[in-house]
Design an enzyme around this catalytic site. Sequence first.
Site, short mmCIF file in Angstrom:
data_model
loop_
_atom_site.label_atom_id
_atom_site.label_comp_id
_atom_site.label_asym_id
_atom_site.label_seq_id
_atom_site.Cartn_x
_atom_site.Cartn_y
_atom_site.Cartn_z
N ASP A 149 11.85 -1.43 2.95
CA ASP A 149 12.62 -0.32 2.40
C ASP A 149 12.00 1.01 2.82
O ASP A 149 10.86 1.30 2.45
CB ASP A 149 12.65 -0.43 0.86
N SER A 183 18.49 1.73 -7.22
CA SER A 183 18.08 2.95 -6.53
C SER A 183 17.97 4.11 -7.53
O SER A 183 17.16 4.05 -8.44
CB SER A 183 19.05 3.24 -5.38
N HIS A 210 16.60 -1.29 1.86
CA HIS A 210 17.03 -0.66 0.62
C HIS A 210 18.29 -1.32 0.06
O HIS A 210 18.56 -1.22 -1.13
CB HIS A 210 17.28 0.83 0.84
#
Length: 202
Positions: free
Chosen positions: A155, A105, A186
């Site tokens: 996501d 991320s 995610h």
Amino acid sequence: MTELSHIHRFEPAADSARPPLLLLHGTGGDESDLLALGRTVAPGAALLSPRGRVLENGMPRFFRRFAEGRFDEADVIARAAELAGFIAEAREAYGLAAPVALGYSNGANIAAALLLLHPEALAGAVLLRPMTPLSRPPAADLAGTPVLLVSGAMDPIATPASVAPLVETLRASGAAVRHETLPAGHGLTSADLKLAGEALAG
């Protein structure tokens, strides 16, 4: 623990044949967050795990953002330079080769910025749920640098549209890019670990 510019954790290698791994956490993580993941996907590798130096509502990050998906690109550039400096410090302090980044991320996004802005800092990267960190990336020479990007088809944050320009930029820079899209959101899955482990074993 050696005192360097970033708060960090370091675990020395048990297998000197493996390149060191630079672990870059997501928003709200810290220097301990990805250690177990690193041990799983690269057993025996040296692990270098810094904490992001930006706080967002008390949560560590590697650079500032204006909103979800809207990055402060000037801060991206500045923080990537700081992180490249930390990598150089750590390589000298711990006797390390250039590391392979494993970022998730926000950590994947700063790793992508490192590849584009400071290509000499990394030997490769595994980017889990990345987005494009810079709207106008510089030309970089990444000839042959291995990069795995793993996206989630569902996501809502790092959407397919947000990662596509990064894939194109890395390929145009000469990197050996592999981009996989999993039936996931995610969060990370066992399939992410499998892909990362295969890439790092190679």
